[in-house]
Design a protein around this motif. Structure first.
Motif, mmCIF file in Angstrom:
data_model
loop_
_atom_site.group_PDB
_atom_site.id
_atom_site.type_symbol
_atom_site.label_atom_id
_atom_site.label_comp_id
_atom_site.label_asym_id
_atom_site.label_seq_id
_atom_site.Cartn_x
_atom_site.Cartn_y
_atom_site.Cartn_z
ATOM 1 N N ILE A 59 0.837 -1.207 0.000
ATOM 2 C CA ILE A 59 0.000 0.000 0.000
ATOM 3 C C ILE A 59 0.872 1.258 0.000
ATOM 4 O O ILE A 59 0.597 2.224 -0.727
ATOM 5 C CB ILE A 59 -0.955 -0.014 1.211
ATOM 6 C CG1 ILE A 59 -1.960 -1.150 1.069
ATOM 7 C CG2 ILE A 59 -1.679 1.322 1.352
ATOM 8 C CD1 ILE A 59 -2.827 -1.371 2.292
ATOM 9 N N LYS A 60 1.935 1.265 0.807
ATOM 10 C CA LYS A 60 2.815 2.437 0.856
ATOM 11 C C LYS A 60 3.496 2.664 -0.494
ATOM 12 O O LYS A 60 3.643 3.801 -0.951
ATOM 13 C CB LYS A 60 3.864 2.253 1.939
ATOM 14 C CG LYS A 60 3.298 2.336 3.356
ATOM 15 C CD LYS A 60 4.369 2.072 4.404
ATOM 16 C CE LYS A 60 3.792 2.146 5.809
ATOM 17 N NZ LYS A 60 4.822 1.829 6.843
ATOM 18 N N GLU B 179 0.899 4.100 -2.799
ATOM 19 C CA GLU B 179 0.134 5.214 -2.247
ATOM 20 C C GLU B 179 0.039 6.390 -3.205
ATOM 21 O O GLU B 179 -1.038 7.005 -3.351
ATOM 22 C CB GLU B 179 0.759 5.663 -0.920
ATOM 23 C CG GLU B 179 0.039 6.830 -0.272
ATOM 24 C CD GLU B 179 0.661 7.224 1.055
ATOM 25 O OE1 GLU B 179 0.281 8.287 1.598
ATOM 26 O OE2 GLU B 179 1.530 6.466 1.550
ATOM 27 N N ARG C 298 -3.446 8.188 -4.475
ATOM 28 C CA ARG C 298 -3.793 9.586 -4.201
ATOM 29 C C ARG C 298 -4.046 10.352 -5.490
ATOM 30 O O ARG C 298 -4.960 11.182 -5.557
ATOM 31 C CB ARG C 298 -2.682 10.244 -3.395
ATOM 32 C CG ARG C 298 -2.574 9.712 -1.950
ATOM 33 C CD ARG C 298 -1.562 10.500 -1.127
ATOM 34 N NE ARG C 298 -1.443 9.971 0.229
ATOM 35 C CZ ARG C 298 -2.255 10.267 1.236
ATOM 36 N NH1 ARG C 298 -3.259 11.118 1.013
ATOM 37 N NH2 ARG C 298 -2.078 9.742 2.433
ATOM 38 N N ILE D 253 -4.894 7.215 5.174
ATOM 39 C CA ILE D 253 -4.361 5.856 5.196
ATOM 40 C C ILE D 253 -3.875 5.549 6.615
ATOM 41 O O ILE D 253 -2.990 6.226 7.133
ATOM 42 C CB ILE D 253 -3.223 5.676 4.186
ATOM 43 C CG1 ILE D 253 -3.750 5.943 2.759
ATOM 44 C CG2 ILE D 253 -2.623 4.280 4.284
ATOM 45 C CD1 ILE D 253 -2.693 5.812 1.681
#
Length: 545
Positions: A357-358, A361, A365, A376
């Motif tokens: 996810i990071k 990210e 966005r 998040i």
């Protein structure tokens, strides 16, 4: 005194004597001042069994029971009659044969008209045994009925007066509604109704219906003393006197909360089974079509590759390149269909969802635009999962894009991760095995998903977006990817409060985050209404797929 007056007085006495002698339903006889019997009529002989010659001259106390003799009741009766001018009493008396009968007794003193001296007593006795036995039988019957009603604990059984005020209260009513008898008798039964039903006048209408139609029956919410609600089965019957006067109402209430919850659970299970069968059928159909379509696209793409090598004209080259891009687009769509049908070959690898996810990210966005705020929140130590990372990223992106499109005027998207352990009951609801999972959540603050859309959101090509703004394959890809990865998708939505998708993906044994666990047993979950397989909530409109 003249002769005529003498004869007239004798005639009057004779008529009176004949009157008394003709009475057989009452024992009418005289006592002297000491209580000895001085006269005896046929009624006395019939009641008490003594012939005149057997009883005249005897003391009247022989008619009394041993218990009354022990308390000196005969003497006290004569004294009361003498002092107060009358004695009246009901009690047991004794016949000649020793049997008892229930008697109503009146004793009046007889005095000399000129001097007021007590001459004796007039005593009238009536045999009330049949009435006494009938009353006793009725009392015993009422007592048995009272004990029966009080012994019932599964039903609230009580009476109302014609105005609806409570007149009695059984043990079942106290157990179900929480009020003791002292707290509730005399209160109006409308206090058991929710405020909205009171405002709508339902208590009064229920009594009117019972009086008009002879019965009122309904299932609805009722309120206990502590303010909690329960689902009640209510029956109200009017009670009338023999002359048709309304005396009140009999009211029986049963707590059907457990039965209702079981019915809802059964309906949810049936809906879940239907949804699962429908999705499986769509998946089988989609997979078969996608497989054949893929073969056709492969031939077209290969042919275009060969054709592009032979074309010399730049214009023709551009046409072939356009066709090639369209074919590749078709292949991309086909892969999404195969993912939904769980036939897309995955390349699973052990990955940390937080790291994925990071790393993704920035893309998420950018996909949201300027009007959307992205929040998040990732657990500090989440377990690893085994997934096809590109497919995982695609699923996240599809959820975020759909949430974005549900909030055209802006809003908030929340992405989070956490460890969960599903117990047997919770796992059964999700169609999974109990154990450790990672829950990945994408939620929005939009208006929610309407019911007619909610049950179809995972179907391929189903969309509520305008033409050209969506293929209808985004959520089907999410569903197919998660289920093919051994997990499940849960959808919660409520009108005005947004939508939440939770992806439950099995955790890898022995990976990181083993000790950082949030229980996901049934007790930790708020009650919700399951309307379709893994879909919950109450909504109105405004969501777009």
């Amino acid at each position: 005194m003249g002769l005529d007056e003498q004869y007239s007085e004798q005639d009057e006495e004779q008529r009176f004597r004949l009157l008394v002698e003709s009475v057989t339903d009452y024992a009418i006889y005289m006592l002297d001042a000491k209580g000895n019997v001085t006269s005896w009529n046929p009624g006395a002989q019939r009641f008490k069994g003594y012939l005149p010659h057997e009883i005249i001259g005897q003391h009247f106390s022989r008619f009394y029971t041993e218990e009354d003799l022990a308390t000196d009741l005969p003497r006290r009766a004569l004294r009361t009659a003498d002092q107060e001018g009358r004695f009246e009493h009901e009690g047991w008396r004794v016949r000649k044969d020793g049997t008892r009968f229930w008697a109503h007794v009146v004793i009046d003193p007889i005095r000399d008209a000129s001097t007021g001296t007590l001459i004796g007593y007039a005593k009238i006795t009536r045999d009330m045994t049949e009435r006494k036995l009938a009353q006793e039988s009725l009392r015993r019957s009422e007592e048995r009925f009272r004990l029966l009603v009080q012994g019932v604990t599964d039903y609230a059984i009580y009476m109302l007066d014609p105005d609806g005020c409570i007149t009695n209260w059984n043990t079942g009513a106290q157990r179900i509604k929480g009020y003791s008898e002292d707290e509730i008798v005399g209160q109006h039964f409308s206090r058991f109704y929710p405020p909205e039903d009171q405002e709508a006048g339902l208590p009064a209408r229920s009594l009117e219906t019972a009086a008009r139609e002879g019965r009122f029956e309904k299932e609805a919410w009722r309120v206990r003393k502590d303010g909690t609600r329960f689902w009640a089965g209510v029956v109200i019957d009017p009670i009338y006197a023999s002359d048709g006067t309304l005396l009140g109402y009999a009211k029986i209430t049963r707590d059907l909360t457990e039965r209702r919850e079981a019915q809802i659970a059964l309906e949810q299970a049936r809906a879940a089974l239907f949804q699962a069968q429908k999705m499986e059928a769509i998946g089988q159909l989609t997979g078969g079509i996608a497989h054949d379509f893929n073969n056709l696209l492969t031939v077209i793409v290969n042919g275009l590759d060969l054709l592009s090598r032979r074309i010399q004209d730049p214009k023709d080259t551009k046409i072939v390149e356009g066709m090639h891009r369209a074919a590749e687009r078709g292949q991309s769509l086909n892969r999404q269909l195969l993912t939904f049908a769980r036939r897309q070959p995955l390349k699973p690898e052990t990955a940390n969802p937080n790291a994925v996810i990071k790393g993704f990210e920035a893309v998420l966005r950018r996909a949201c635009g300027e009007l959307i705020t992205v929040d998040i929140t990732l657990a500090s130590s989440v377990r690893s999962i085994e997934v096809d990372v590109p497919q995982f990223e695609a699923a996240l992106l599809n959820l975020v894009v759909n949430a974005r499109d549900a909030m055209p005027e802006g809003g908030k998207i929340m992405i989070s991760s956490r460890n969960v352990t599903l117990d047997q009951e919770r796992a059964n609801r999700l169609g999974l095995l109990p154990g450790r999972y990672v829950a990945l959540t994408v939620a929005d603050s939009g208006s929610g998903i309407p019911e007619d859309v909610r049950t179809r959101v995972f179907e391929p090509f189903f969309t509520t977006k305008d033409i050209g703004k969506g293929t209808g394959l985004g959520l089907s890809q999410v569903y197919g990817f998660v289920t093919q990865s051994g997990g499940q998708v849960e959808l919660d939505t409520e009108i005005g409060k947004g939508t939440r998708f939770q992806l439950f993906i099995p955790a890898v044994s022995g990976g990181e985050g083993e000790d950082n666990d949030e229980g996901e047993g049934e007790a930790a979950q708020p009650p919700r209404q399951t309307l379709a397989v893994l879909m919950h909530g109450k909504v109105d409109e405004g969501w777009r797929v």
